[in-house]
Motif scaffolding. Sequence first.
Motif, PDB file in Angstrom:
ATOM      1  N   ILE A 146       0.879  -1.185   0.000  1.00  0.00           N
ATOM      2  CA  ILE A 146       0.000   0.000   0.000  1.00  0.00           C
ATOM      3  C   ILE A 146       0.906   1.221   0.000  1.00  0.00           C
ATOM      4  O   ILE A 146       1.709   1.411   0.921  1.00  0.00           O
ATOM      5  N   SER A 147       0.799   2.050  -1.047  1.00  0.00           N
ATOM      6  CA  SER A 147       1.819   3.091  -1.221  1.00  0.00           C
ATOM      7  C   SER A 147       1.221   4.496  -1.203  1.00  0.00           C
ATOM      8  O   SER A 147       0.037   4.686  -1.435  1.00  0.00           O
ATOM      9  N   PHE A 149       1.215   8.880  -2.159  1.00  0.00           N
ATOM     10  CA  PHE A 149       1.179   9.637  -3.419  1.00  0.00           C
ATOM     11  C   PHE A 149       2.541  10.160  -3.830  1.00  0.00           C
ATOM     12  O   PHE A 149       2.770  10.441  -5.003  1.00  0.00           O
ATOM     13  N   VAL A 155       8.251   3.943  -4.523  1.00  0.00           N
ATOM     14  CA  VAL A 155       7.831   3.207  -3.322  1.00  0.00           C
ATOM     15  C   VAL A 155       7.255   1.827  -3.684  1.00  0.00           C
ATOM     16  O   VAL A 155       7.656   0.823  -3.081  1.00  0.00           O
ATOM     17  N   TRP A 158      10.095  -0.400  -4.163  1.00  0.00           N
ATOM     18  CA  TRP A 158      10.863  -0.813  -2.978  1.00  0.00           C
ATOM     19  C   TRP A 158      10.501  -2.252  -2.588  1.00  0.00           C
ATOM     20  O   TRP A 158      11.299  -2.966  -2.005  1.00  0.00           O
ATOM     21  N   PRO A 174      -1.914   1.407  -4.948  1.00  0.00           N
ATOM     22  CA  PRO A 174      -1.210   2.691  -4.960  1.00  0.00           C
ATOM     23  C   PRO A 174      -2.099   3.810  -4.449  1.00  0.00           C
ATOM     24  O   PRO A 174      -3.300   3.599  -4.189  1.00  0.00           O
ATOM     25  N   SER A 175      -1.526   4.997  -4.337  1.00  0.00           N
ATOM     26  CA  SER A 175      -2.339   6.147  -3.933  1.00  0.00           C
ATOM     27  C   SER A 175      -3.355   6.451  -5.022  1.00  0.00           C
ATOM     28  O   SER A 175      -3.034   6.448  -6.217  1.00  0.00           O
ATOM     29  N   GLY A 204      -7.935   2.222  -4.772  1.00  0.00           N
ATOM     30  CA  GLY A 204      -8.961   2.338  -3.741  1.00  0.00           C
ATOM     31  C   GLY A 204      -8.546   3.252  -2.616  1.00  0.00           C
ATOM     32  O   GLY A 204      -7.480   3.863  -2.641  1.00  0.00           O
ATOM     33  N   VAL A 224       3.400   2.298   3.206  1.00  0.00           N
ATOM     34  CA  VAL A 224       4.142   3.553   3.343  1.00  0.00           C
ATOM     35  C   VAL A 224       3.128   4.688   3.271  1.00  0.00           C
ATOM     36  O   VAL A 224       2.304   4.741   2.356  1.00  0.00           O
ATOM     37  N   GLY A 225       3.187   5.608   4.233  1.00  0.00           N
ATOM     38  CA  GLY A 225       2.266   6.745   4.231  1.00  0.00           C
ATOM     39  C   GLY A 225       2.470   7.575   5.478  1.00  0.00           C
ATOM     40  O   GLY A 225       3.532   7.529   6.107  1.00  0.00           O
ATOM     41  N   TYR A 232      -2.197   2.823  12.298  1.00  0.00           N
ATOM     42  CA  TYR A 232      -3.471   2.102  12.158  1.00  0.00           C
ATOM     43  C   TYR A 232      -3.272   0.798  11.362  1.00  0.00           C
ATOM     44  O   TYR A 232      -3.767  -0.268  11.748  1.00  0.00           O
ATOM     45  N   LEU A 247       5.821   2.072   7.139  1.00  0.00           N
ATOM     46  CA  LEU A 247       6.708   3.225   7.172  1.00  0.00           C
ATOM     47  C   LEU A 247       5.868   4.493   7.225  1.00  0.00           C
ATOM     48  O   LEU A 247       4.930   4.639   6.426  1.00  0.00           O
ATOM     49  N   GLY A 248       6.173   5.375   8.170  1.00  0.00           N
ATOM     50  CA  GLY A 248       5.329   6.540   8.400  1.00  0.00           C
ATOM     51  C   GLY A 248       5.978   7.855   8.018  1.00  0.00           C
ATOM     52  O   GLY A 248       6.899   7.903   7.201  1.00  0.00           O
ATOM     53  N   CYS A 281       9.582  12.054   1.854  1.00  0.00           N
ATOM     54  CA  CYS A 281       9.698  11.652   3.255  1.00  0.00           C
ATOM     55  C   CYS A 281      11.106  11.890   3.772  1.00  0.00           C
ATOM     56  O   CYS A 281      11.348  11.865   4.958  1.00  0.00           O
ATOM     57  N   GLU A 381       4.532  17.508  10.672  1.00  0.00           N
ATOM     58  CA  GLU A 381       5.068  17.209   9.342  1.00  0.00           C
ATOM     59  C   GLU A 381       4.252  18.031   8.351  1.00  0.00           C
ATOM     60  O   GLU A 381       3.052  17.818   8.207  1.00  0.00           O
ATOM     61  N   PHE A 448      15.991   0.498   3.632  1.00  0.00           N
ATOM     62  CA  PHE A 448      15.455   1.845   3.861  1.00  0.00           C
ATOM     63  C   PHE A 448      14.462   1.801   5.006  1.00  0.00           C
ATOM     64  O   PHE A 448      13.511   1.019   4.983  1.00  0.00           O
TER      65      PHE A 448
HETATM   66  P1  NAD Z   1      -1.492   8.703   3.410  1.00  0.00           P
HETATM   67  O1  NAD Z   1      -1.214   8.115   4.750  1.00  0.00           O
HETATM   68  O2  NAD Z   1      -2.589   9.698   3.280  1.00  0.00           O
HETATM   69  O3  NAD Z   1      -1.827   7.536   2.350  1.00  0.00           O
HETATM   70  C1  NAD Z   1      -0.993   6.407   2.199  1.00  0.00           C
HETATM   71  C2  NAD Z   1      -1.841   5.242   1.699  1.00  0.00           C
HETATM   72  O4  NAD Z   1      -2.850   4.958   2.681  1.00  0.00           O
HETATM   73  C3  NAD Z   1      -2.570   5.530   0.389  1.00  0.00           C
HETATM   74  O5  NAD Z   1      -2.534   4.379  -0.415  1.00  0.00           O
HETATM   75  C4  NAD Z   1      -3.985   5.860   0.849  1.00  0.00           C
HETATM   76  O6  NAD Z   1      -4.969   5.506  -0.105  1.00  0.00           O
HETATM   77  C5  NAD Z   1      -4.158   5.017   2.100  1.00  0.00           C
HETATM   78  N1  NAD Z   1      -5.040   5.643   3.088  1.00  0.00           N
HETATM   79  C6  NAD Z   1      -5.299   6.964   3.253  1.00  0.00           C
HETATM   80  N2  NAD Z   1      -6.155   7.154   4.267  1.00  0.00           N
HETATM   81  C7  NAD Z   1      -6.455   5.926   4.768  1.00  0.00           C
HETATM   82  C8  NAD Z   1      -7.285   5.465   5.837  1.00  0.00           C
HETATM   83  N3  NAD Z   1      -7.983   6.308   6.601  1.00  0.00           N
HETATM   84  N4  NAD Z   1      -7.334   4.141   6.064  1.00  0.00           N
HETATM   85  C9  NAD Z   1      -6.628   3.279   5.315  1.00  0.00           C
HETATM   86  N5  NAD Z   1      -5.838   3.662   4.289  1.00  0.00           N
HETATM   87  C10 NAD Z   1      -5.738   4.964   4.017  1.00  0.00           C
HETATM   88  O7  NAD Z   1      -0.108   9.308   2.879  1.00  0.00           O
HETATM   89  P2  NAD Z   1       0.132  10.180   1.596  1.00  0.00           P
HETATM   90  O8  NAD Z   1      -0.413  11.552   1.842  1.00  0.00           O
HETATM   91  O9  NAD Z   1      -0.279   9.454   0.373  1.00  0.00           O
HETATM   92  O10 NAD Z   1       1.736  10.224   1.571  1.00  0.00           O
HETATM   93  C11 NAD Z   1       2.488  11.150   2.290  1.00  0.00           C
HETATM   94  C12 NAD Z   1       2.950  10.588   3.618  1.00  0.00           C
HETATM   95  O11 NAD Z   1       3.725   9.412   3.393  1.00  0.00           O
HETATM   96  C13 NAD Z   1       3.864  11.539   4.372  1.00  0.00           C
HETATM   97  O12 NAD Z   1       3.507  11.479   5.732  1.00  0.00           O
HETATM   98  C14 NAD Z   1       5.242  10.961   4.140  1.00  0.00           C
HETATM   99  O13 NAD Z   1       6.201  11.273   5.127  1.00  0.00           O
HETATM  100  C15 NAD Z   1       4.951   9.507   4.119  1.00  0.00           C
HETATM  101  N6  NAD Z   1       5.997   8.762   3.433  1.00  0.00           N
HETATM  102  C16 NAD Z   1       6.861   8.052   4.206  1.00  0.00           C
HETATM  103  C17 NAD Z   1       7.884   7.356   3.611  1.00  0.00           C
HETATM  104  C18 NAD Z   1       8.859   6.567   4.440  1.00  0.00           C
HETATM  105  O14 NAD Z   1       9.654   5.872   3.871  1.00  0.00           O
HETATM  106  N7  NAD Z   1       8.815   6.632   5.755  1.00  0.00           N
HETATM  107  C19 NAD Z   1       8.026   7.370   2.225  1.00  0.00           C
HETATM  108  C20 NAD Z   1       7.127   8.100   1.468  1.00  0.00           C
HETATM  109  C21 NAD Z   1       6.105   8.791   2.092  1.00  0.00           C
END
Ligand code: NAD
Length: 496
Positions: A146-147, A149, A155, A158, A174-175, A204, A224-225, A232, A247-248, A281, A381, A448
């Motif tokens: 699950i990656s 945006f 990602v 990776w 993906p996002s 999705g 990753v997100g 969660y 990864l957060g 990130c 952040e 990583f």
């Molecule tokens: P996000 O957490 O909003 O979304 C990530 C993924 O989770 C997406 O696929 C999205 O569809 C899904 N998602 C979103 N809300 C959800 C929910 N309520 N329940 C379940 N799934 C959900 O993150 P983003 O805005 O797409 O990406 C940016 C974030 O990712 C930043 O915080 C950044 O630091 C982090 N990031 C971290 C790394 C790392 O290696 N630590 C790398 C890249 C990005």
Amino acid sequence: MRTIAHFVDGKPYSGAGDRTAPVYDPATGAQQAQVRLASSADVDDVVASAVTAAAAWRNSSLAARQKVLFAARELIAARAPKIAEAITAEHGKVLSDAAGEVQRGLEVVEFACGIPHLLKGGFSEGVSTGVDVYSIRQPLGVVAVISPFNFPSMVPLWFVPVAIAAGNAVVLKPSEKDPTAAVLIAEAFADAGLPPGVLNVVHGDKEAVDRLLEHPDIKAVSFVGSTPIARYVYETGTRNGKRVQALGGAKNHMLVLPDADLDLAADAAVNAGFGSAGERCMAISALVAVDPIGDELVAKIKERIATLRTGDGRRGCDMGPLVTAAHRDKVASYVAAGAEAGADVVVDGRDVTPDADGEGFFLGPTLIDNVTPSMSVYTDEIFGPVLSVVRVPSYEAGLDLINSNPYGNGTAIFTNDGGAARRFQYEVEVGMVGVNVPIPVPMAYYSFGGWKASLFGDSHAHGAEGVHFFTRGKVVTSRWLDPSHGGLNLGFPQHT
Ligand code: NAD
């Protein structure tokens, strides 16, 4: 309106779910497509295909898997310009940066081409009379990726190459903000000879993620997100018995000591603060200047920002837009909050005139000085082109600031003192450290991952830890029968 479909069993798949999400061109602000959002039932269908594919794929030889990986490497490299174009169109980052992330992803494909070596186990001959022991690693089955945006190709890459090379099938979600790169990558793997169903892309939102997290046939989840969603995903996935690496988010500090080369440090701060509009990130968002260099460093950064061109990523600009209007507005609100809290906005990106047509989601590079650790511009952040300067009296105060931060993804020290750099590398509580390198993203054959609120779980991505994550260990103790070793013995096995 163009509709972006899922990619399942080697071909486009619409699914039964009727929900969609808009996909924008962030440089113009116009909606360019809609992407399907999978229902729980769609996810069940995709996982069922993957289960069938995984059973056959794990029987394929290492040589056969390696051949697919090598072919995929060639196809992704050949299609890199097209993948980069799709990333720029949906994410907004400038074309050269998009091409750079495809290249970094390709390095993981190259790493996974060495899977026969990476999966070698151990062998001990004669641990007891006539008894040998050996270890093997086997695939898990179907795994989910699950990656986010911000890196629509790197990602996913990776995880996907390593998971597949190890003999698993993958469901990649993906996002929904920039879904096309994942589909292009899956098509490249399919064209490289990967059997249908081994790599599927399901688009999705929360509904699809939740179903993946509870589905009994999903054995592991690489996420990753942002930190709240990572926590969660980790808690829900592990509660459902899955192996999870999540990864957060991040707040990356760059510590500049008084003996540093300030021109090098200023270049690095600009590159790492504003590249990809700060939506990395590993972006530097907090510049920690040790007295007395703050004024000089801020002046040098200001000079450099004045040379940057913000605009449409297809026009050779240095920096593109943010991903959505809502995100741009949120980032801008942090600049306002910083000013209100008493920080000095040295360069205000809210005034930018971008080189673009339409109503793109732009915010120019922003430099804020005299930020203190209690201000929201420091604590949160921001994930945008906002570089905060925090001034500290000493190395110790800078280190303390970094180690007190809840995040621990990346950090960097700028100095000409090898002893200070070595001490920093030892003392700092962060997973990836740069010495005069502002974005220390490890090569594919290292792993990583951050510490603290930047990673939940035990395993980092790719490298040896990635191979370990996508496989399970088994140890075999064998004796080929010899008539002299028969007989009953109910005691615990001992070696003779
Ligand atoms: P996000 O957490 O909003 O979304 C990530 C993924 O989770 C997406 O696929 C999205 O569809 C899904 N998602 C979103 N809300 C959800 C929910 N309520 N329940 C379940 N799934 C959900 O993150 P983003 O805005 O797409 O990406 C940016 C974030 O990712 C930043 O915080 C950044 O630091 C982090 N990031 C971290 C790394 C790392 O290696 N630590 C790398 C890249 C990005």
